[in-house]
Design a protein around this motif. Structure first.
Motif, mmCIF file in Angstrom:
data_model
loop_
_atom_site.group_PDB
_atom_site.id
_atom_site.type_symbol
_atom_site.label_atom_id
_atom_site.label_comp_id
_atom_site.label_asym_id
_atom_site.label_seq_id
_atom_site.Cartn_x
_atom_site.Cartn_y
_atom_site.Cartn_z
ATOM 1 N N LEU A 1 63.533 -13.418 43.935
ATOM 2 C CA LEU A 1 62.164 -13.113 44.368
ATOM 3 C C LEU A 1 61.043 -14.245 44.091
ATOM 4 C CD1 LEU A 1 62.080 -9.351 44.307
ATOM 5 C CD2 LEU A 1 62.283 -10.747 46.243
ATOM 6 N N ASN A 2 61.569 -14.974 42.962
ATOM 7 C CA ASN A 2 60.410 -15.785 42.466
ATOM 8 C C ASN A 2 60.979 -17.198 42.648
ATOM 9 O OD1 ASN A 2 59.006 -17.486 40.256
ATOM 10 N ND2 ASN A 2 57.735 -15.575 40.816
ATOM 11 N N ASP B 1 64.268 -10.505 49.587
ATOM 12 C CA ASP B 1 63.981 -8.917 49.130
ATOM 13 C C ASP B 1 65.084 -8.142 49.513
ATOM 14 O OD1 ASP B 1 63.059 -6.586 48.312
ATOM 15 O OD2 ASP B 1 61.197 -6.546 49.333
ATOM 16 N N ILE B 2 65.969 -7.831 48.421
ATOM 17 C CA ILE B 2 67.196 -6.921 48.993
ATOM 18 C C ILE B 2 66.997 -5.405 49.127
ATOM 19 C CG2 ILE B 2 69.016 -8.731 48.334
ATOM 20 C CD1 ILE B 2 68.314 -5.780 46.135
ATOM 21 N N ASN B 3 65.856 -5.075 48.413
ATOM 22 C CA ASN B 3 65.575 -3.859 48.787
ATOM 23 C C ASN B 3 64.813 -3.285 50.147
ATOM 24 O OD1 ASN B 3 66.527 -2.745 46.303
ATOM 25 N ND2 ASN B 3 64.437 -2.758 45.310
ATOM 26 N N LYS B 4 64.191 -4.497 50.555
ATOM 27 C CA LYS B 4 63.690 -4.292 52.025
ATOM 28 C C LYS B 4 64.799 -4.409 52.934
ATOM 29 C CE LYS B 4 59.845 -6.025 54.837
ATOM 30 N NZ LYS B 4 58.775 -6.909 54.891
ATOM 31 N N LEU C 1 55.384 -8.543 45.395
ATOM 32 C CA LEU C 1 53.996 -8.632 44.929
ATOM 33 C C LEU C 1 54.140 -8.523 43.344
ATOM 34 C CD1 LEU C 1 52.040 -6.381 47.289
ATOM 35 C CD2 LEU C 1 52.059 -8.591 47.064
ATOM 36 N N PHE C 2 55.151 -7.640 42.986
ATOM 37 C CA PHE C 2 55.195 -7.451 41.662
ATOM 38 C C PHE C 2 55.963 -8.717 40.736
ATOM 39 C CE2 PHE C 2 57.892 -5.952 37.907
ATOM 40 C CZ PHE C 2 56.874 -5.149 37.396
ATOM 41 N N TYR C 3 56.846 -9.237 41.616
ATOM 42 C CA TYR C 3 57.658 -10.326 40.725
ATOM 43 C C TYR C 3 56.955 -11.786 41.469
ATOM 44 C CZ TYR C 3 61.108 -7.055 39.796
ATOM 45 O OH TYR C 3 61.968 -5.918 39.433
ATOM 46 N N ARG D 1 60.466 4.948 42.608
ATOM 47 C CA ARG D 1 60.016 4.082 41.567
ATOM 48 C C ARG D 1 58.329 4.344 41.443
ATOM 49 N NH1 ARG D 1 61.593 -1.599 43.870
ATOM 50 N NH2 ARG D 1 60.301 -0.569 45.640
ATOM 51 N N GLU D 2 58.035 4.271 39.985
ATOM 52 C CA GLU D 2 56.643 4.188 39.637
ATOM 53 C C GLU D 2 55.718 3.385 40.644
ATOM 54 O OE1 GLU D 2 53.793 2.661 36.062
ATOM 55 O OE2 GLU D 2 55.754 3.799 35.602
ATOM 56 N N ASP D 3 56.109 2.048 40.772
ATOM 57 C CA ASP D 3 55.294 1.346 41.784
ATOM 58 C C ASP D 3 56.330 0.946 42.953
ATOM 59 O OD1 ASP D 3 54.173 -0.812 42.959
ATOM 60 O OD2 ASP D 3 54.256 -2.205 40.993
#
Length: 233
Positions: A93-94, A111-114, A37-39, A29-31
């Motif tokens: 996430l939020n 955080d399901i990506n982690k 942090l993003f959300y 991903r770009e970020d």
């Protein structure tokens, strides 16, 4: 075609489509910073227009059970689940967004990506919905296997998406695919994760955008909705 829309609704001659799922670049991903942090800033708005939201609720009214417990996976400020006797647990996430989501009975921060392991017992839910979020998942096979684990037998799993997303967090593969190829991608994930039957796709397109929408009249058509759904064996 007029009923469901065209698309990659089945494998060609039952040959798996190569979406390069074993290529790490597909899920870059770009970020790449941690997703929390993003959300962390609440986005207290819908991510599709009001008509698309209404259309998705209408479809789910025919697909989801009328009673029971539903998991709204990667949830936020707005759910697309019909009103009724179903209790809805949001996972997102939020906390500020989830607290203001009136359709949720309760919520979990994760955080399901982690870590794609879902914090629920086996066969907990009558249905799981993943709306407007599959394009951000970096470990989709692992996550869908978890969805299968927490679903009851014959429970429904739905995945919806539109043509809008947050560019910094969308996976590279998603950007490279046409909308109907994205349907094929989600179908392939379900097939590879095993344990799902009665795979189907549905598209909802061509409706007028509401006149009070902030993008009208610059965009006159409502956001398209694409849905893939299946049952647990």
């Amino acid at each position: 075609a007029l009923d469901s829309g065209p698309g990659m609704q089945v494998r060609y001659k039952n040959i798996p489509t190569d979406f390069e799922l074993d290529n790490p670049d597909s899920f870059r991903r770009e970020d790449e910073s941690d997703d929390p942090l993003f959300y962390r800033t609440p986005r207290l708005v819908g991510h599709i227009d009001a008509k698309a939201h209404e259309n998705l609720i209408g479809l789910y009214d025919t697909l989801l059970p009328k009673r029971g417990l539903i998991l709204d996976l990667m949830s936020g400020y707005q759910s697309h689940i019909p009103q009724g006797d179903m209790s809805v647990i949001g996972l997102g996430l939020n906390a500020d967004e989830l607290k203001q989501n009136r359709r949720l009975s309760d919520f979990v921060i994760k955080d399901i990506n982690k870590d794609p392991i879902l914090p629920f017992e086996e066969e907990t839910f009558d249905a799981v919905v993943c709306d407007l979020s599959i394009e951000y998942v970096t470990k989709p096979i692992e996550l869908i296997k978890e969805v299968r684990r927490v679903l009851k037998k014959k429970g429904v799993f739905t995945v919806s998406f539109s043509h809008r997303y947050f560019p910094p967090k969308v996976i590279k593969l998603w950007i490279d695919l046409h909308n109907f190829e994205r349907m094929g991608y989600v179908l392939e994930l379900l097939l590879l994760s095993e344990g799902f039957v009665n795979l189907r796709t549905y598209s909802i397109r061509g409706f007028d955008r509401p006149h009070d929408d902030k993008y009208f009249p610059y965009i006159r058509q409502s956001d398209p909705i694409f849905v893939v759904y299946a049952e647990k064996k």
